[in-house]
Design a protein around this motif. Sequence first.
Motif, PDB file in Angstrom:
ATOM      1  N   PHE A 123       0.737  -1.220   0.068  1.00 45.76           N
ATOM      2  CA  PHE A 123       0.156   0.157  -0.076  1.00 45.76           C
ATOM      3  C   PHE A 123       0.796   1.107  -0.025  1.00 45.76           C
ATOM      4  CE2 PHE A 123      -1.889   3.347   2.589  1.00 45.76           C
ATOM      5  CZ  PHE A 123      -2.720   3.979   1.974  1.00 45.76           C
ATOM      6  N   LEU A 124       1.749   1.240   0.891  1.00 44.22           N
ATOM      7  CA  LEU A 124       2.668   2.502   0.961  1.00 44.22           C
ATOM      8  C   LEU A 124       3.391   2.566  -0.197  1.00 44.22           C
ATOM      9  CD1 LEU A 124       3.726   2.224   4.736  1.00 44.22           C
ATOM     10  CD2 LEU A 124       2.327   3.907   3.814  1.00 44.22           C
ATOM     11  N   ALA A 125       3.947   1.736  -0.849  1.00 46.85           N
ATOM     12  CA  ALA A 125       4.771   1.512  -2.219  1.00 46.85           C
ATOM     13  C   ALA A 125       3.679   2.140  -3.133  1.00 46.85           C
ATOM     14  CB  ALA A 125       5.141   0.383  -2.637  1.00 46.85           C
ATOM     15  N   GLY A 126       2.435   1.850  -3.340  1.00 48.06           N
ATOM     16  CA  GLY A 126       1.520   2.595  -4.430  1.00 48.06           C
ATOM     17  C   GLY A 126       1.312   3.856  -3.810  1.00 48.06           C
ATOM     18  N   GLU A 127       1.439   4.319  -2.509  1.00 50.70           N
ATOM     19  CA  GLU A 127       1.319   5.857  -2.329  1.00 50.70           C
ATOM     20  C   GLU A 127       2.712   6.606  -2.697  1.00 50.70           C
ATOM     21  OE1 GLU A 127      -1.418   7.447  -1.392  1.00 50.70           O
ATOM     22  OE2 GLU A 127      -2.575   5.822  -2.044  1.00 50.70           O
ATOM     23  N   GLY A 128       3.593   5.980  -3.002  1.00 49.23           N
ATOM     24  CA  GLY A 128       4.998   6.511  -3.397  1.00 49.23           C
ATOM     25  C   GLY A 128       5.998   6.425  -2.566  1.00 49.23           C
ATOM     26  N   TYR A 129       5.915   5.672  -1.482  1.00 47.46           N
ATOM     27  CA  TYR A 129       7.121   5.419  -0.402  1.00 47.46           C
ATOM     28  C   TYR A 129       7.866   4.548  -1.026  1.00 47.46           C
ATOM     29  CZ  TYR A 129       4.284   7.982   3.106  1.00 47.46           C
ATOM     30  OH  TYR A 129       3.733   8.821   3.629  1.00 47.46           O
ATOM     31  N   THR A 130       9.189   4.814  -0.530  1.00 46.24           N
ATOM     32  CA  THR A 130      10.259   3.857  -0.632  1.00 46.24           C
ATOM     33  C   THR A 130      10.251   3.023   0.188  1.00 46.24           C
ATOM     34  OG1 THR A 130      11.673   5.731  -1.843  1.00 46.24           O
ATOM     35  CG2 THR A 130      12.903   3.725  -1.217  1.00 46.24           C
ATOM     36  N   PRO A 131      10.434   1.623   0.127  1.00 50.45           N
ATOM     37  CA  PRO A 131      10.489   0.636   1.064  1.00 50.45           C
ATOM     38  C   PRO A 131      11.695   0.900   2.000  1.00 50.45           C
ATOM     39  CG  PRO A 131       9.930  -0.408  -0.906  1.00 50.45           C
ATOM     40  CD  PRO A 131      10.265   1.002  -1.071  1.00 50.45           C
ATOM     41  N   GLY A 132      11.221   0.609   3.157  1.00 55.53           N
ATOM     42  CA  GLY A 132      12.447   0.552   4.209  1.00 55.53           C
ATOM     43  C   GLY A 132      11.812   0.511   5.792  1.00 55.53           C
ATOM     44  N   THR A 133      12.658   0.791   6.847  1.00 57.28           N
ATOM     45  CA  THR A 133      12.313   0.525   8.019  1.00 57.28           C
ATOM     46  C   THR A 133      11.321   1.475   8.356  1.00 57.28           C
ATOM     47  OG1 THR A 133      13.948   2.079   8.941  1.00 57.28           O
ATOM     48  CG2 THR A 133      14.952  -0.318   8.444  1.00 57.28           C
ATOM     49  N   ALA A 134      10.671   1.300   9.614  1.00 56.08           N
ATOM     50  CA  ALA A 134       9.595   1.988  10.155  1.00 56.08           C
ATOM     51  C   ALA A 134      10.191   3.637  10.400  1.00 56.08           C
ATOM     52  CB  ALA A 134       9.302   1.644  11.479  1.00 56.08           C
ATOM     53  N   ASP A 135      11.420   3.556  10.879  1.00 58.59           N
ATOM     54  CA  ASP A 135      12.033   4.931  10.965  1.00 58.59           C
ATOM     55  C   ASP A 135      12.268   5.709   9.604  1.00 58.59           C
ATOM     56  OD1 ASP A 135      12.275   4.937  13.725  1.00 58.59           O
ATOM     57  OD2 ASP A 135      14.225   4.172  13.756  1.00 58.59           O
ATOM     58  N   GLU A 136      12.625   4.855   8.430  1.00 61.35           N
ATOM     59  CA  GLU A 136      12.621   5.371   7.264  1.00 61.35           C
ATOM     60  C   GLU A 136      11.088   5.992   6.623  1.00 61.35           C
ATOM     61  OE1 GLU A 136      16.818   2.942   6.017  1.00 61.35           O
ATOM     62  OE2 GLU A 136      14.858   2.126   5.597  1.00 61.35           O
ATOM     63  N   LEU A 137      10.518   5.018   6.858  1.00 63.44           N
ATOM     64  CA  LEU A 137       9.262   5.470   6.237  1.00 63.44           C
ATOM     65  C   LEU A 137       8.397   6.518   7.236  1.00 63.44           C
ATOM     66  CD1 LEU A 137       7.569   1.814   6.118  1.00 63.44           C
ATOM     67  CD2 LEU A 137       8.013   3.307   4.262  1.00 63.44           C
ATOM     68  N   LEU A 138       8.786   6.671   8.596  1.00 66.68           N
ATOM     69  CA  LEU A 138       8.167   7.725   9.181  1.00 66.68           C
ATOM     70  C   LEU A 138       9.019   9.040   8.792  1.00 66.68           C
ATOM     71  CD1 LEU A 138       7.957   6.503  12.761  1.00 66.68           C
ATOM     72  CD2 LEU A 138       6.151   7.659  11.504  1.00 66.68           C
ATOM     73  N   ASP A 139      10.277   9.111   8.394  1.00 67.79           N
ATOM     74  CA  ASP A 139      11.106  10.120   7.903  1.00 67.79           C
ATOM     75  C   ASP A 139      10.148  10.632   6.512  1.00 67.79           C
ATOM     76  OD1 ASP A 139      12.982  10.122   9.659  1.00 67.79           O
ATOM     77  OD2 ASP A 139      14.498   8.994   8.662  1.00 67.79           O
ATOM     78  N   GLN A 140       9.684   9.714   5.640  1.00 69.90           N
ATOM     79  CA  GLN A 140       9.137   9.957   4.579  1.00 69.90           C
ATOM     80  C   GLN A 140       7.774  10.701   4.781  1.00 69.90           C
ATOM     81  OE1 GLN A 140       9.400   6.696   1.174  1.00 69.90           O
ATOM     82  NE2 GLN A 140      10.545   5.725   2.837  1.00 69.90           N
ATOM     83  N   LEU A 141       7.094  10.213   5.716  1.00 66.02           N
ATOM     84  CA  LEU A 141       5.936  10.852   6.101  1.00 66.02           C
ATOM     85  C   LEU A 141       5.995  12.343   6.584  1.00 66.02           C
ATOM     86  CD1 LEU A 141       2.783  10.696   6.722  1.00 66.02           C
ATOM     87  CD2 LEU A 141       3.492   9.729   9.102  1.00 66.02           C
ATOM     88  N   ALA A 142       7.208  12.698   7.495  1.00 68.16           N
ATOM     89  CA  ALA A 142       7.363  13.761   8.084  1.00 68.16           C
ATOM     90  C   ALA A 142       7.725  14.757   6.678  1.00 68.16           C
ATOM     91  CB  ALA A 142       8.601  13.743   8.852  1.00 68.16           C
ATOM     92  N   GLU A 143       8.282  14.095   5.785  1.00 72.62           N
ATOM     93  CA  GLU A 143       8.653  14.994   4.533  1.00 72.62           C
ATOM     94  C   GLU A 143       7.526  15.549   3.744  1.00 72.62           C
ATOM     95  OE1 GLU A 143      11.217  16.939   1.761  1.00 72.62           O
ATOM     96  OE2 GLU A 143      11.901  16.101   3.845  1.00 72.62           O
ATOM     97  N   ARG A 144       6.659  14.478   3.762  1.00 71.66           N
ATOM     98  CA  ARG A 144       5.290  14.876   3.120  1.00 71.66           C
ATOM     99  C   ARG A 144       4.600  15.748   3.719  1.00 71.66           C
ATOM    100  NH1 ARG A 144       2.989  10.157  -0.321  1.00 71.66           N
ATOM    101  NH2 ARG A 144       5.007   9.194  -1.231  1.00 71.66           N
ATOM    102  N   LEU A 145       4.556  15.643   4.975  1.00 67.71           N
ATOM    103  CA  LEU A 145       3.746  16.622   5.935  1.00 67.71           C
ATOM    104  C   LEU A 145       4.415  18.059   5.617  1.00 67.71           C
ATOM    105  CD1 LEU A 145       3.391  14.525   9.081  1.00 67.71           C
ATOM    106  CD2 LEU A 145       1.760  15.714   7.825  1.00 67.71           C
TER     107      LEU A 145
END
Length: 196
Positions: free
Chosen positions: A96-118
């Motif tokens: 799902f997250l890959a479909g939303e444009g996230y690069t797969p990674g650890t939870a911390d890396e995904l949270l960094d991507q979320l913070a960037e989007r915010l």
Amino acid sequence: MQQSRVIPSPRSFACDLATLCAPTLAGLKPASLFRYQPAPGQDAAAMAAAWHAALSPRGVTVRVLRQCPRTGAVLVYVYRPARVARLLAAPHMLDFLAGEGYTPGTADELLDQLAERLCCEGDFPHEIGVFLGYPLADVIGFIQNRGKNFTACGYWKVYTDPTAAQAEFDRYKKCERIYARCYYNGTPIRRLTVAA
């Protein structure tokens, strides 16, 4: 003999943490999110860092996902890292997250991507619901329906099972009431935080 009661003071970072994040502190929910507007002269990021230091030994992380450069307001993510890591590592969640444009990674890396989007995107990243433990089908339903056509509304908009969601909403509300009462009667937040 009547028991004395502490009168609630105006909203504070600690008050919001104890009440708005009660289901996460109690271990019922993997994560919570709240916006805090500091008073003049307060440093909300420093407050979050201090609470992180106090609660991380109990398995809870307090992290600022976004800070408004103009007002100093912060969006605070309070979470249980082990639970969020398990949640985000599930194959259907990663897809799902890959479909939303996230690069797969650890939870911390995904949270960094979320913070960037915010911080940088014009549209609010509605996939944030999965980071808060909302059912994936409801997050997808919200995105597909643009927040309309839901069957129930509480902590999130429901597109699947309104009865099950309402039961969960009721649990969270009860937890918030209990934690608010305990907090206003002087129980320290660290003691209210269930150890992981």
